[in-house]
Design a protein around this motif. Structure first.
Motif, PDB file in Angstrom:
ATOM      1  N   ALA A 224     -18.709 -35.246 -10.111  1.00 30.51           N
ATOM      2  CA  ALA A 224     -17.639 -35.687 -11.011  1.00 30.51           C
ATOM      3  C   ALA A 224     -18.145 -35.786 -12.445  1.00 30.51           C
ATOM      4  O   ALA A 224     -17.461 -35.370 -13.390  1.00 30.51           O
ATOM      5  CB  ALA A 224     -17.077 -37.034 -10.556  1.00 30.51           C
ATOM      6  N   TRP A 228     -16.765 -33.661 -15.532  1.00 34.05           N
ATOM      7  CA  TRP A 228     -16.236 -34.450 -16.661  1.00 34.05           C
ATOM      8  C   TRP A 228     -16.850 -33.946 -17.965  1.00 34.05           C
ATOM      9  O   TRP A 228     -16.146 -33.693 -18.934  1.00 34.05           O
ATOM     10  CB  TRP A 228     -16.545 -35.918 -16.436  1.00 34.05           C
ATOM     11  N   LYS A 229     -18.148 -33.778 -17.980  1.00 30.02           N
ATOM     12  CA  LYS A 229     -18.816 -33.287 -19.184  1.00 30.02           C
ATOM     13  C   LYS A 229     -18.388 -31.861 -19.507  1.00 30.02           C
ATOM     14  O   LYS A 229     -18.216 -31.502 -20.678  1.00 30.02           O
ATOM     15  CB  LYS A 229     -20.339 -33.345 -19.005  1.00 30.02           C
ATOM     16  N   GLN A 231     -15.599 -30.450 -19.106  1.00 30.53           N
ATOM     17  CA  GLN A 231     -14.261 -30.362 -19.676  1.00 30.53           C
ATOM     18  C   GLN A 231     -14.167 -30.974 -21.077  1.00 30.53           C
ATOM     19  O   GLN A 231     -13.093 -31.000 -21.668  1.00 30.53           O
ATOM     20  CB  GLN A 231     -13.253 -31.028 -18.733  1.00 30.53           C
ATOM     21  N   PRO A 233     -14.148 -34.024 -22.754  1.00 32.91           N
ATOM     22  CA  PRO A 233     -12.978 -34.878 -22.942  1.00 32.91           C
ATOM     23  C   PRO A 233     -12.945 -35.618 -24.280  1.00 32.91           C
ATOM     24  O   PRO A 233     -11.964 -36.310 -24.562  1.00 32.91           O
ATOM     25  CB  PRO A 233     -13.105 -35.874 -21.784  1.00 32.91           C
ATOM     26  N   SER A 269      -9.271 -39.518 -19.473  1.00 33.28           N
ATOM     27  CA  SER A 269     -10.293 -38.587 -19.000  1.00 33.28           C
ATOM     28  C   SER A 269     -10.537 -38.704 -17.496  1.00 33.28           C
ATOM     29  O   SER A 269     -11.541 -38.225 -16.989  1.00 33.28           O
ATOM     30  CB  SER A 269     -11.606 -38.831 -19.748  1.00 33.28           C
ATOM     31  N   LEU A 271     -10.479 -37.846 -13.596  1.00 29.09           N
ATOM     32  CA  LEU A 271     -10.529 -36.573 -12.886  1.00 29.09           C
ATOM     33  C   LEU A 271      -9.948 -36.720 -11.486  1.00 29.09           C
ATOM     34  O   LEU A 271     -10.126 -37.758 -10.841  1.00 29.09           O
ATOM     35  CB  LEU A 271     -11.976 -36.088 -12.749  1.00 29.09           C
ATOM     36  N   ARG A 278      -8.788 -32.715 -14.776  1.00 28.45           N
ATOM     37  CA  ARG A 278      -8.275 -33.915 -15.432  1.00 28.45           C
ATOM     38  C   ARG A 278      -6.876 -34.238 -14.932  1.00 28.45           C
ATOM     39  O   ARG A 278      -6.044 -33.351 -14.707  1.00 28.45           O
ATOM     40  CB  ARG A 278      -8.253 -33.732 -16.949  1.00 28.45           C
ATOM     41  N   LEU A 506     -18.121 -43.377 -14.463  1.00 29.47           N
ATOM     42  CA  LEU A 506     -16.963 -43.007 -13.659  1.00 29.47           C
ATOM     43  C   LEU A 506     -16.983 -43.764 -12.331  1.00 29.47           C
ATOM     44  O   LEU A 506     -18.040 -43.988 -11.744  1.00 29.47           O
ATOM     45  CB  LEU A 506     -16.965 -41.505 -13.387  1.00 29.47           C
ATOM     46  N   TYR A 527     -11.695 -39.994 -10.115  1.00 25.37           N
ATOM     47  CA  TYR A 527     -12.854 -40.620 -10.752  1.00 25.37           C
ATOM     48  C   TYR A 527     -12.414 -41.010 -12.160  1.00 25.37           C
ATOM     49  O   TYR A 527     -12.101 -40.156 -12.996  1.00 25.37           O
ATOM     50  CB  TYR A 527     -14.034 -39.651 -10.806  1.00 25.37           C
ATOM     51  N   ASP A 528     -12.361 -42.308 -12.397  1.00 24.80           N
ATOM     52  CA  ASP A 528     -11.846 -42.829 -13.657  1.00 24.80           C
ATOM     53  C   ASP A 528     -12.951 -43.588 -14.383  1.00 24.80           C
ATOM     54  O   ASP A 528     -13.854 -44.157 -13.751  1.00 24.80           O
ATOM     55  CB  ASP A 528     -10.673 -43.771 -13.370  1.00 24.80           C
TER      56      ASP A 528
END
Length: 563
Positions: A224, A228-229, A231, A233, A269, A271, A278, A506, A527-528
């Motif tokens: 995750a 995340w990285k 994309q 954000p 952000s 996922l 996202r 996350l 994953y927030d």
């Protein structure tokens, strides 16, 4: 919010019993006679004075907080929001039975569930707050006594306003729920439990486990983070303070979460825990517009200057319309001057005319049905807002022309922006009837926003009637003298992402999403950012253009969180 003093209805006072225990416990009434006494009075009066479920809720609360057993219970009427609606109850210390509105609680009328608790904190010369662990344990015990079936876990413990508050996070399948389901339990300096807060009674809401996605096949936390990285954000922006400064307005260089930190019930952000994509809804992409400004200064402090500004900039004549000039001062030191032209109904005072633009008196001719307003800075004369309204007519046969409106707005922008080359981020947030262009400057390719700006606002906002092509409103929110730190001094984007994840890693979270059209609820597993586990938010009201509740200072690398 209703108050007991305002209620014109029968009030029922009940002695809860002579219990003396002061610690928090989950146990039945210590004295059967006390419970029988309270129950008998309630039974005799409940139908006319208070719903039976609320009476049972009071009895449950007294079992959990025996210090309330010696109080007189005063039932009032309904209270209504925001965030909580129900029946208010006061716990009166005085033998006279007069409600002082100090210690109170709100219960759900239908279920009797406790929705809110407010007891007056004790003032101690030497505070004796419980330790964080003691507070977590006692908060857990209290919530367990209020409900069955829902599991809560203590998280952040925070000391503020003379109270120690524990954030209680709901968990299912060992996964946390989004923060609409969180509760807050507070203790005073004497160690007493004095407060309970939640969002609209969500503490008691039962969720069908069958509709919750299983966490068995989610991507790992490490995966995750990688997605995340990947994309990217974060976005580098200049942030201006909400209020202008007297001499110059200093901008802050920051990395914010694209599309806003808060997007309904999750951070912008978050996922999807299965796909890694996202969860934020796609947003309209703004266009970049290059404008060469004429450098004209638009200001008006006198009537003549105001009439000239109208004539030169907006091609409007105002000599045949009556004029009212008003000045207003605000608590933050700002002063505004309003020039308002036009005929209004006799009942509308000059001070209220700005609220009645477009409301014309009966009997005047069509040619007289025009309202014009200029709002300027009373100290400098700088143009802040222009409004033009003519009588509503039937434009059903007229054809809209967005291209024409766009050209007209761009021509106006050239006369509003500073001289020389200007780069603007431009978006149309209007409707089929109105073309509303919002424009924000870019400095060295970095967009500039004012903290608190709404989505429908820009540094320059121009609204054009799409049927007539007439400019009906212009708002200028760009300060005269802005100072920007050099972009070269900012940490790089990768560094900003690392700093943010260190502060708010996350976390696997159940996120509820409501369809605005049908009201249907659906659940996502995502994953927030664990940011939402440390702060409570109300997902309501207007949408801000950028959410600065959480950002990374691009000069220091510090993660900044605002309440």
């Amino acid at each position: 919010m209703s108050h007991l003093s305002d209620l014109k209805k029968t009030v029922l006072c009940v002695l809860t019993g002579a219990l003396t225990a002061t610690s928090i416990m989950v146990a039945p009434f210590a004295g059967a006679s006390a419970e029988k006494s309270a129950s008998s009075v309630l039974a005799a009066n409940a139908e006319s004075a208070v719903p039976a479920p609320v009476a049972k809720g009071v009895q449950k609360l007294v079992r959990l907080l025996p210090e309330l057993s010696s109080r007189k219970v005063v039932y009032g009427g309904d209270v209504d929001g925001p965030g909580v609606s129900g029946v208010k109850v006061s716990f009166v210390r005085a033998a006279t039975g007069t409600a002082q509105g100090e210690d109170s609680a709100i219960f759900d009328r239908a279920t009797g569930n406790l929705l809110q608790l407010d007891l007056v904190p004790a003032k101690m010369a030497k505070p004796a707050f419980p330790t964080d662990q003691q507070a977590k344990t006692r908060a857990q015990t209290f919530l367990t006594g209020l409900l069955a079936g829902n599991t809560y876990q203590a998280r952040e413990v925070k000391k503020e306003e003379g109270k120690l508050t524990v954030r209680m996070v709901r968990k299912v399948n060992n996964v946390v729920f989004d923060d609409a389901y969180d509760s807050f339990v507070s203790f005073d300096a004497a160690g007493r439990l004095v407060g309970l807060r939640m969002f609209d009674g969500r503490l008691y809401e039962t969720v069908n486990l069958a509709v919750l996605p299983s966490p068995q096949r989610v991507i790992s936390a490490a995966q995750a983070v990688g997605k995340w990285k990947g994309q990217r954000p974060l976005e580098l922006v200049y942030l201006l303070p909400e209020q202008e400064q007297n001499n110059q307005t200093a901008a802050r260089l920051a990395y914010i979460v694209k599309d806003g930190v808060i997007s309904q019930e999750h951070t912008g952000s978050a996922l999807d825990a299965f796909s890694g994509k996202r969860l934020a809804a796609p947003v309209q992409q703004a266009q970049i517009l290059n404008v060469t400004g004429t450098g004209e200064k638009w200001s008006a402090q006198t009537e003549n200057e105001a009439r000239n500004l109208l004539r030169i900039l907006f091609k409007l004549e105002s000599a045949n319309l009556p004029l009212a000039v008003l000045d207003e001062k605000y608590d933050d030191g700002q002063e505004r001057r309003f020039f308002i032209w036009g005929y209004f109904p006799e009942s509308v005072a000059d001070a209220d005319k700005k609220y009645h633009i477009g409301s014309f008196p009966v009997g005047i001719s069509q040619a007289q049905k025009h309202h014009i307003m200029l709002e300027t800075d009373a100290k400098t004369g700088r143009l802040i807002r222009f409004v033009y309204k003519q009588a509503d007519e039937q434009w059903s046969t007229a054809k809209t022309d967005k291209s024409r409106d766009r050209k007209g707005a761009e021509a106006l922008l050239r006369r509003l922006v500073p001289s020389g080359s200007n780069q603007l981020r431009l978006a149309d947030v209007g409707t089929d009837k109105y073309t509303t262009l919002v424009a924000d400057p870019l400095i060295g390719g970095v967009p500039v926003y004012r903290i608190g700006q709404m989505k429908e606002e820009g540094m320059y906002t121009i609204t054009v009637n799409a049927w007539t092509g007439k400019v009906e409103e212009v708002i200028v929110q760009r300060p005269d003298n802005m100072v920007f730190p050099a972009r070269a001094k900012a940490i790089n984007e990768q560094g900003a992402m690392e700093r943010l994840l260190q502060a708010m890693p996350l976390e696997l979270t159940y996120i509820h999403q409501k369809d605005r059209q049908t009201g249907a609820m659906s659940w996502k597993l995502g994953y927030d950012l664990s940011f939402r586990q440390t702060r409570s938010h109300c997902f309501c009201g207007g949408d801000v253009k950028i959410d600065t509740t959480l950002y990374v200072d691009a000069l220091t690398g510090q993660t900044v969180v605002k309440e």
